[in-house]
Design an enzyme around this catalytic site. Structure first.
Site, PDB file in Angstrom:
ATOM      1  N   SER A 164      35.459  20.983  94.002  1.00 42.24           N
ATOM      2  CA  SER A 164      35.478  20.493  92.647  1.00 42.24           C
ATOM      3  C   SER A 164      34.908  21.654  92.401  1.00 42.24           C
ATOM      4  O   SER A 164      34.967  23.072  91.872  1.00 42.24           O
ATOM      5  CB  SER A 164      34.457  19.095  92.700  1.00 42.24           C
ATOM      6  OG  SER A 164      34.726  18.449  91.401  1.00 42.24           O
ATOM      7  N   ASP A 272      43.745  12.140  90.266  1.00 42.95           N
ATOM      8  CA  ASP A 272      43.102  13.158  89.869  1.00 42.95           C
ATOM      9  C   ASP A 272      43.310  13.942  88.714  1.00 42.95           C
ATOM     10  O   ASP A 272      43.890  14.970  88.133  1.00 42.95           O
ATOM     11  CB  ASP A 272      42.614  14.286  90.812  1.00 42.95           C
ATOM     12  CG  ASP A 272      41.337  15.059  90.797  1.00 42.95           C
ATOM     13  OD1 ASP A 272      40.202  15.038  89.672  1.00 42.95           O
ATOM     14  OD2 ASP A 272      41.167  16.339  91.724  1.00 42.95           O
ATOM     15  N   HIS A 301      40.252  12.522  93.227  1.00 46.23           N
ATOM     16  CA  HIS A 301      39.252  13.727  93.115  1.00 46.23           C
ATOM     17  C   HIS A 301      37.712  13.862  94.407  1.00 46.23           C
ATOM     18  O   HIS A 301      37.956  12.405  95.593  1.00 46.23           O
ATOM     19  CB  HIS A 301      38.358  13.758  91.672  1.00 46.23           C
ATOM     20  CG  HIS A 301      37.690  14.784  91.803  1.00 46.23           C
ATOM     21  ND1 HIS A 301      38.066  16.222  91.739  1.00 46.23           N
ATOM     22  CD2 HIS A 301      36.246  15.059  91.798  1.00 46.23           C
ATOM     23  CE1 HIS A 301      37.166  16.608  91.398  1.00 46.23           C
ATOM     24  NE2 HIS A 301      35.908  16.736  91.618  1.00 46.23           N
TER      25      HIS A 301
END
Length: 327
Positions: A164, A272, A301
């Site tokens: 991320s 996501d 995610h």
């Protein structure tokens, strides 16, 4: 495998209600933190220890190695993977439970040394502070006399890996390294980047951001808010070089990555909101002749942090990257 079968975890999601406080800070809820597991004679397959990086910046690192390396006094030199945790640059730590468990898995499954960086968070320390901390970490391993680094690390086989916002960090740290001369980081040699569902976005909305704007894990309002909190003061919108890697045709230092023969693995998952940005980035660098590896599938995610059994495919892809770039 259908994404409809995924059952998302129920947890106190800090992304949903970000509370800003005076003096450039936010309210963070306490979270369970883990201790390093330094017991070479124990039963754990991976052991770890913490080392200071910069006491003034309050940065440090947790190093993980397979227990067999130390317990058996093996002479094996391990590939080194720097790991940068996620959290939108504003949440979580290297010793957060999910990050620690993931790094243990990573070390065990890939038979690698993992160096997880505790970097400075925004908004107290806006970008490029986290990028600076990543370079500090690389400078540390090139000159340290730390026993584990000296005895077990293959410094000619180093990768930068982030999940991320950590993927964003790995990319920008990589750009900085690529701009340096070979002598400046010797004996450290970067071989590739692993951008795991990287936190990239821009002023113009992607289709997946629109479609999944109310995503329960990472809603669009949180994507925007965390960039508001982490980009440099005075930034007008999210078409900034730190958030949008495609801006103005991309960084000139991508050419340096090509020259060095680095490989870049980019991942994304169906549920996501960031998946289109990841796909667009992967296609972009591939057209520029970067040695590109892609892993796109179903999931939400950073699913691997919540469901460790889902990490096997990711680890296989990383193993393929290392195999293809180690020489």
């Amino acid at each position: 495998m259908s994404s409809q079968k995924f059952v998302r975890p129920i947890f106190d999601n800090p992304f949903l209600n970000i509370e800003e406080l005076p003096n450039d800070t936010i309210k963070r809820q306490p979270e369970p933190l883990t201790q390093a597991n330094f017991d070479p004679n124990g039963t754990s397959l991976v052991i770890s220890k913490d080392v200071d990086l910069d006491i003034n910046k309050k940065t440090w690192m947790r190093i993980y190695v397979p227990r067999r390396i130390i317990a058996n006094h093996d002479d094996d030199k391990l590939p080194v993977i720097f790991y940068y945790h996620g959290g939108g640059f504003v949440f979580f730590h290297v010793n957060s439970y999910g990050s620690d468990l993931f790094c243990q898995q990573l070390s065990e499954k890939l038979d690698a040394m993992i160096i997880a960086l505790e970097y400075r968070l925004a908004p107290e320390n806006r970008l490029p502070a986290a990028y600076d901390d990543a370079i500090d970490g690389l400078n540390w391993i090139k000159s340290t006399q730390d026993e584990w680094i000296q005895n077990y690390a293959d410094l000619s086989n180093v990768y930068l890996f982030g999940s991320s916002s950590g993927g964003n960090l790995a990319y920008h740290a990589g750009l900085r390294v690529a701009s340096l001369s070979d002598r400046e980081l010797e004996p450290v040699k970067i071989k590739g980047l692993i951008l795991h569902q990287p936190y990239f976005s821009g002023k113009n909305r992607t289709e997946s951001e629109e479609k999944l704007k109310d995503d329960p894990t990472l809603p669009l309002q949180a994507i925007d808010k965390m960039f508001d909190l982490s980009l440099p003061k005075g930034t007008l919108d999210h078409d900034h070089e730190y958030s949008n890697p495609l801006l103005n045709g991309g960084s000139k230092h991508l050419d340096d990555m090509i020259t060095r023969g680095w490989g870049i693995l980019v991942t994304g998952v169906s549920e996501d909101p960031l998946i289109d940005a990841s796909r667009n980035f992967a296609d972009f660098i591939e057209k520029k002749d970067v040695k590109t590896f892609k892993l796109f599938g179903d999931g939400y995610h950073v699913i691997e942090l919540f469901e460790p059994s889902r990490a096997a495919v990711l680890f296989d892809a990383i193993r393929d990257l290392i195999s293809a770039t180690k020489n």
